[in-house]
Design an enzyme around this catalytic site. Structure first.
Site, PDB file in Angstrom:
ATOM      1  CE  LYS A   1      -0.371  -0.217   4.998  1.00 19.24           C
ATOM      2  NZ  LYS A   1      -1.096   0.276   6.145  1.00 19.24           N
TER       3      LYS A   1
ATOM      4  CE1 TYR B   1      13.244  30.867   5.238  1.00 21.35           C
ATOM      5  CE2 TYR B   1      13.500  28.566   4.580  1.00 21.35           C
ATOM      6  CZ  TYR B   1      13.128  29.867   4.290  1.00 21.35           C
ATOM      7  OH  TYR B   1      12.644  30.160   3.045  1.00 21.35           O
TER       8      TYR B   1
HETATM    9  C1  PLP Z   1      -3.690  -4.543   8.234  1.00 23.40           C
HETATM   10  C2  PLP Z   1      -2.227  -4.386   8.036  1.00 23.40           C
HETATM   11  N1  PLP Z   1      -1.456  -5.475   7.895  1.00 23.40           N
HETATM   12  C3  PLP Z   1      -0.123  -5.381   7.717  1.00 23.40           C
HETATM   13  C4  PLP Z   1       0.515  -4.166   7.700  1.00 23.40           C
HETATM   14  C5  PLP Z   1       2.009  -4.110   7.524  1.00 23.40           C
HETATM   15  O1  PLP Z   1       2.599  -3.567   8.683  1.00 23.40           O
HETATM   16  P1  PLP Z   1       4.175  -3.356   8.758  1.00 23.40           P
HETATM   17  O2  PLP Z   1       4.508  -2.354   7.731  1.00 23.40           O
HETATM   18  O3  PLP Z   1       4.393  -2.850  10.150  1.00 23.40           O
HETATM   19  O4  PLP Z   1       4.788  -4.675   8.497  1.00 23.40           O
HETATM   20  C6  PLP Z   1      -0.234  -3.006   7.847  1.00 23.40           C
HETATM   21  C7  PLP Z   1       0.428  -1.710   7.838  1.00 23.40           C
HETATM   22  O5  PLP Z   1       0.058  -0.750   8.450  1.00 23.40           O
HETATM   23  C8  PLP Z   1      -1.646  -3.121   8.019  1.00 23.40           C
HETATM   24  O6  PLP Z   1      -2.416  -2.037   8.178  1.00 23.40           O
END
Ligand code: PLP
Length: 364
Positions: free
Chosen positions: A35, A259
């Site tokens: 994602k 800054y």
């Molecule tokens: C539902 C879910 N599963 C897995 C993950 C993966 O987590 P990580 O990046 O800490 O491995 C996330 C990330 O936020 C998540 O929301």
């Protein structure tokens, strides 16, 4: 001369990290969490690089899934938050997406949809349980009946029970064990596949591995833990962010840089200006002293990060010249360390890189 700020993404390192995640649980499958544009690394490119290895991909929303399908990705894709409105169910069927289901409202929408679309089959649903994080998921008291309703739908081919840990990255805390107990209670007597582990779970909580892992941050070579950790030590950085020195000047003792005039030269100091700033996603919270890598050794930020530029103390780098490359994070400066300096976590740095940063891919 073009602005030479580049994120070099090492796809073979990401493949290595995925295989390392899977190796923690020999019999488990793993959804590669890509994602947020694969945490800033480029979702389609990362998915293509993992297509042979990855059992499935995980994204936050349907737009991200469709981008992957348009990019030619045919592997299963799991919508981690399910669908936001009923209209998405058509697309879920059309593109054969897997969907999480985190509420009874979503379940009712699915039931209504399937009453009208009796031709649908082969759906994969991941029922999310709120085992204690209190963000998403059905209440533990509703899990058994929700599972029974899902199993009664002939269009639903498989159901996985999923949940998410709030504190898996803090091994000393009892919260994860409490969540595990809650999940056991919610699923008692039910023979159903489970998916509980993010990266911290994969790396530290073998009793929670079960059938499906969901590693995210570790794929990119960053650690979810604040402390050193044995699996983290085997990760390879997925990205090197680097830029160039675009100017050098002598700053007299007593003069300030940047800054707010927050950094003051105690002695006459050479200062390099780098082509990177917070509009690229390099945090404005990186304080003076944050390390960068220049000509084989460390240097440190001096003065505030501005929108397009940052400044570095060259006291230990008399050889530095305009045009020299500077690593902001990567193999020499771990992104975890930069995140510590910024008072944040590597997730925000990686996923916060903006469009201005050119991505360049090595080892397809
Ligand atoms: C539902 C879910 N599963 C897995 C993950 C993966 O987590 P990580 O990046 O800490 O491995 C996330 C990330 O936020 C998540 O929301």
């Amino acid at each position: 001369m073009a602005r030479n700020l580049i994120a070099d993404v090492d796809l073979s390192a990401i493949r290595h990290n995925y295989c390392l995640a899977r190796a923690q649980a020999a019999h488990a499958h793993a959804v590669a969490i890509i994602k947020a544009d694969a945490y800033g690394h480029g979702a389609v490119r990362v998915a293509r690089a993992l297509e042979t290895e990855a059992d499935a991909f995980g994204v936050a929303a349907i737009e991200e899934a469709l981008e992957l399908r348009e990019g030619g990705i045919t592997r299963p894709i799991l919508l981690l938050e399910g669908f936001f409105e009923a209209e998405e169910l058509e697309l879920i069927c059309q593109h054969q997406l897997w969907t999480a289901m985190h509420s009874l409202e979503q379940l009712a929408l699915l039931e209504r949809f399937l009453q009208q679309r009796t031709d649908v089959s082969g759906l994969h649903v991941w029922l999310k349980i709120d085992s204690g994080m209190h963000r998403l998921g059905v209440h533990p008291d509703d899990v058994q009946s929700a599972l029974e309703r899902l199993q009664a739908l002939t269009a639903v081919e498989s159901v996985v029970a999923m949940s998410h840990f709030a504190c898996a990255d803090e091994p000393q805390r009892p919260d994860t064990l409490r969540q595990l107990q809650q999940i056991d209670r919610s699923l008692s007597g039910m023979n159903i596949a489970r998916s509980l582990c993010n990266s911290a779970g994969v790396m530290h909580w073998p009793q929670a591995h079960h059938q499906w892992l969901r590693p995210g941050i570790m794929l990119y070579g960053a650690s979810p833990f604040a402390e050193p950790q044995p699996v983290a030590a085997q990760l390879k950085p997925g990205m090197t962010l680097s830029t160039e020195i675009i100017a050098i000047r002598e700053v007299p003792a007593g003069d300030a840089v940047g800054y707010g005039a927050s950094w003051i030269a105690e002695v006459p100091t050479r200062i390099a200006t780098l082509a990177v700033g917070y509009a690229d996603g390099y945090s404005r919270h990186a304080p003076s002293g944050t390390p960068v890598w220049l000509n084989g050794r460390r240097a440190a930020l001096a003065g505030r990060v501005s929108m397009d530029m940052a400044t570095v103390d060259l006291s230990l780098h008399p050889e530095a010249r305009v045009g020299d490359r500077v690593e902001l994070w990567g193999a020499n400066i771990p992104v975890n360390e930069v995140a510590d300096y910024c008072g944040t976590i590597p997730y925000t740095l990686l996923s916060g890189l903006t469009r201005r940063v050119k991505r360049r891919y090595t080892s397809e």
